[in-house]
Design a protein around this motif. Structure first.
Motif, PDB file in Angstrom:
ATOM      1  N   SER A 141      42.684  37.429  98.867  1.00 47.46           N
ATOM      2  CA  SER A 141      42.669  38.276 100.053  1.00 47.46           C
ATOM      3  C   SER A 141      43.142  37.502 101.277  1.00 47.46           C
ATOM      4  O   SER A 141      43.347  36.297 101.223  1.00 47.46           O
ATOM      5  CB  SER A 141      41.252  38.814 100.290  1.00 47.46           C
ATOM      6  N   GLY A 142      43.276  38.202 102.379  1.00 46.33           N
ATOM      7  CA  GLY A 142      43.758  37.568 103.595  1.00 46.33           C
ATOM      8  C   GLY A 142      45.260  37.334 103.524  1.00 46.33           C
ATOM      9  O   GLY A 142      45.985  37.951 102.753  1.00 46.33           O
ATOM     10  N   THR A 143      45.750  36.401 104.321  1.00 46.59           N
ATOM     11  CA  THR A 143      47.161  36.055 104.336  1.00 46.59           C
ATOM     12  C   THR A 143      47.449  35.035 103.249  1.00 46.59           C
ATOM     13  O   THR A 143      46.781  34.008 103.158  1.00 46.59           O
ATOM     14  CB  THR A 143      47.549  35.464 105.706  1.00 46.59           C
ATOM     15  N   HIS A 144      48.440  35.318 102.402  1.00 48.40           N
ATOM     16  CA  HIS A 144      48.763  34.366 101.327  1.00 48.40           C
ATOM     17  C   HIS A 144      50.247  34.449 100.996  1.00 48.40           C
ATOM     18  O   HIS A 144      50.849  35.515 100.989  1.00 48.40           O
ATOM     19  CB  HIS A 144      47.903  34.621 100.078  1.00 48.40           C
ATOM     20  N   ASP A 145      50.824  33.282 100.713  1.00 49.88           N
ATOM     21  CA  ASP A 145      52.243  33.205 100.372  1.00 49.88           C
ATOM     22  C   ASP A 145      52.546  31.814  99.823  1.00 49.88           C
ATOM     23  O   ASP A 145      51.722  30.905  99.907  1.00 49.88           O
ATOM     24  CB  ASP A 145      53.096  33.486 101.605  1.00 49.88           C
ATOM     25  N   TYR A 146      53.724  31.663  99.241  1.00 51.93           N
ATOM     26  CA  TYR A 146      54.215  30.400  98.699  1.00 51.93           C
ATOM     27  C   TYR A 146      53.309  29.849  97.596  1.00 51.93           C
ATOM     28  O   TYR A 146      53.289  28.642  97.353  1.00 51.93           O
ATOM     29  CB  TYR A 146      54.370  29.353  99.809  1.00 51.93           C
ATOM     30  N   ASN A 147      52.577  30.707  96.920  1.00 53.28           N
ATOM     31  CA  ASN A 147      51.771  30.280  95.783  1.00 53.28           C
ATOM     32  C   ASN A 147      52.562  30.429  94.488  1.00 53.28           C
ATOM     33  O   ASN A 147      53.506  31.230  94.400  1.00 53.28           O
ATOM     34  CB  ASN A 147      50.477  31.102  95.706  1.00 53.28           C
ATOM     35  N   TRP A 148      52.187  29.651  93.476  1.00 56.09           N
ATOM     36  CA  TRP A 148      52.837  29.682  92.165  1.00 56.09           C
ATOM     37  C   TRP A 148      51.862  30.310  91.170  1.00 56.09           C
ATOM     38  O   TRP A 148      50.695  29.900  91.093  1.00 56.09           O
ATOM     39  CB  TRP A 148      53.199  28.269  91.728  1.00 56.09           C
ATOM     40  N   TYR A 149      52.351  31.286  90.395  1.00 55.20           N
ATOM     41  CA  TYR A 149      51.496  31.995  89.445  1.00 55.20           C
ATOM     42  C   TYR A 149      52.142  31.997  88.066  1.00 55.20           C
ATOM     43  O   TYR A 149      53.321  32.357  87.925  1.00 55.20           O
ATOM     44  CB  TYR A 149      51.302  33.457  89.857  1.00 55.20           C
ATOM     45  N   SER A 150      51.381  31.606  87.041  1.00 57.03           N
ATOM     46  CA  SER A 150      51.867  31.875  85.692  1.00 57.03           C
ATOM     47  C   SER A 150      51.711  33.374  85.428  1.00 57.03           C
ATOM     48  O   SER A 150      50.969  34.074  86.109  1.00 57.03           O
ATOM     49  CB  SER A 150      51.091  31.051  84.663  1.00 57.03           C
ATOM     50  N   GLY A 151      52.447  33.867  84.441  1.00 62.11           N
ATOM     51  CA  GLY A 151      52.404  35.299  84.167  1.00 62.11           C
ATOM     52  C   GLY A 151      53.557  36.029  84.812  1.00 62.11           C
ATOM     53  O   GLY A 151      54.616  35.457  85.083  1.00 62.11           O
ATOM     54  N   SER A 152      53.347  37.304  85.120  1.00 62.21           N
ATOM     55  CA  SER A 152      54.459  38.171  85.514  1.00 62.21           C
ATOM     56  C   SER A 152      54.328  38.744  86.921  1.00 62.21           C
ATOM     57  O   SER A 152      55.066  39.652  87.294  1.00 62.21           O
ATOM     58  CB  SER A 152      54.578  39.332  84.518  1.00 62.21           C
ATOM     59  N   SER A 153      53.408  38.223  87.730  1.00 59.96           N
ATOM     60  CA  SER A 153      53.226  38.766  89.070  1.00 59.96           C
ATOM     61  C   SER A 153      53.116  37.647  90.095  1.00 59.96           C
ATOM     62  O   SER A 153      52.565  36.578  89.805  1.00 59.96           O
ATOM     63  CB  SER A 153      51.956  39.629  89.137  1.00 59.96           C
ATOM     64  N   ASN A 154      53.640  37.900  91.287  1.00 58.83           N
ATOM     65  CA  ASN A 154      53.415  36.979  92.409  1.00 58.83           C
ATOM     66  C   ASN A 154      52.496  37.601  93.454  1.00 58.83           C
ATOM     67  O   ASN A 154      52.446  37.150  94.589  1.00 58.83           O
ATOM     68  CB  ASN A 154      54.733  36.534  93.038  1.00 58.83           C
ATOM     69  N   TYR A 155      51.806  38.653  93.067  1.00 61.09           N
ATOM     70  CA  TYR A 155      50.760  39.285  93.876  1.00 61.09           C
ATOM     71  C   TYR A 155      51.266  39.698  95.257  1.00 61.09           C
ATOM     72  O   TYR A 155      50.579  39.564  96.260  1.00 61.09           O
ATOM     73  CB  TYR A 155      49.537  38.376  93.968  1.00 61.09           C
TER      74      TYR A 155
END
Length: 232
Positions: A191-205
C-alpha cells in the motif's frame, strides 16, 4: 527487561537463545518498555529460537541493525513476533537478516497497543527476509486497526515468503516502498506509494517502473543464502 526512562543504551555482539516452542511459555529476548527510550542501538546480535525476540515500546531516534534473527515461534497461548513495536518515532531497521522468523503476527509488527496507537517515521531498509511462513500479517505490518504513518521501506529482499507478504496492513499514511525485491513471495499486499520494485511472477502490481521477473532467480546462490544479485 528494561522499564523506566532509557537513553543512549546499546546491546551489541551478543547471542540470545530462547527455550524454543517445546517450552510453550512467554519468552522475550530483549524486552524494553521504557516510559521514554531515546538513542537506543541494538547491533550485531544473534537472536534465535524465541517467541518474542524483541518487544519494544516508546523508542525514539533508535537503530536496530546488523542482527540475525532466526526461528521465532508462536502458539495459541503465547503469541509471538520477531519484533513487536509500538508508540515509536524514528526507529531505523537496517541490514538485519530474518530467517524463518515471521511466525505469529510477523517480523516487524507495530500494532499491539490498541486502536489509535501511533508509530511514525520508521525506516526499514537493506534487510533480508527469507524462508518464512510470513505470519498472520506478513514481514512488515501494522495490524488492522493501528496507525503507522510515514514508514519508508526500501532496498529490502523478501524471498520465499510462503503465506503472506504485507507491506502495510492497517491505517495511516505516508508509506513509501521502493527498490525492493520480491522473489517467490505470495499474497503480496503493498500500500501507499510504491515503484521500482522487482517481482517474480507475472505482475508488477501496477507500478510504472516495476519489474516483472517471471521465473528468473535474481540471486547468485539462493540455496546457500548468497543474496548478491547475479549478472543479467
Amino acid at each position: 527487561s528494561i522499564n523506566g526512562d532509557l537513553a543512549h543504551s546499546q546491546i551489541k555482539y551478543t547471542e540470545i537463545e530462547g527455550c524454543g516452542s517445546a517450552y510453550d511459555t512467554s519468552q522475550a529476548g530483549i524486552r524494553s518498555i521504557p516510559s521514554a527510550g531515546i538513542n537506543i542501538t541494538i547491533s550485531h546480535n544473534y537472536i534465535y529460537n524465541i517467541g518474542h525476540m524483541m518487544l519494544i515500546r516508546n523508542w525514539e531516534n533508535s537503530t536496530i541493525e546488523y542482527n540475525y534473527f532466526k526461528d521465532d515461534w508462536s502458539s495459541d497461548s503465547n503469541h509471538g513476533e520477531t519484533i513487536s513495536c509500538d508508540y515509536d518515532d524514528r526507529v531505523i531497521y537496517r541490514y538485519n537478516i530474518f530467517e524463518n522468523a515471521c511466525e505469529g503476527t510477523g517480523c516487524i509488527a507495530c500494532g499491539h497497543g490498541g486502536s489509535g496507537n501511533l508509530n511514525i517515521n520508521d525506516e526499514i531498509y537493506g534487510n533480508i527476509f527469507f524462508d518464512t511462513g510470513g505470519g498472520g500479517n506478513g514481514p512488515i505490518n501494522c495490524g488492522t486497526v493501528h496507525n503507522c504513518t510515514n514508514f519508508k521501506i526500501y532496498n529490502n529482499i523478501f524471498a520465499n515468503i510462503i503465506t503472506h507478504t504485507y507491506l502495510f496492513d492497517g491505517i495511516g499514511s505516508g508509506w513509501e516502498s521502493y527498490n525492493n525485491i520480491f522473489y517467490n513471495a505470495t499474497n503480496i499486499v503493498i500500500s501507499g506509494t510504491h515503484d521500482y520494485n522487482w517481482y517474480s511472477g507475472s505482475s508488477n502490481y501496477g507500478e510504472a517502473n516495476g519489474v516483472i521477473g517471471g521465473s528468473e532467480n535474481p540471486f547468485v546462490d539462493l540455496i546457500n543464502e548468497n543474496f548478491h544479485l547475479g549478472a543479467e
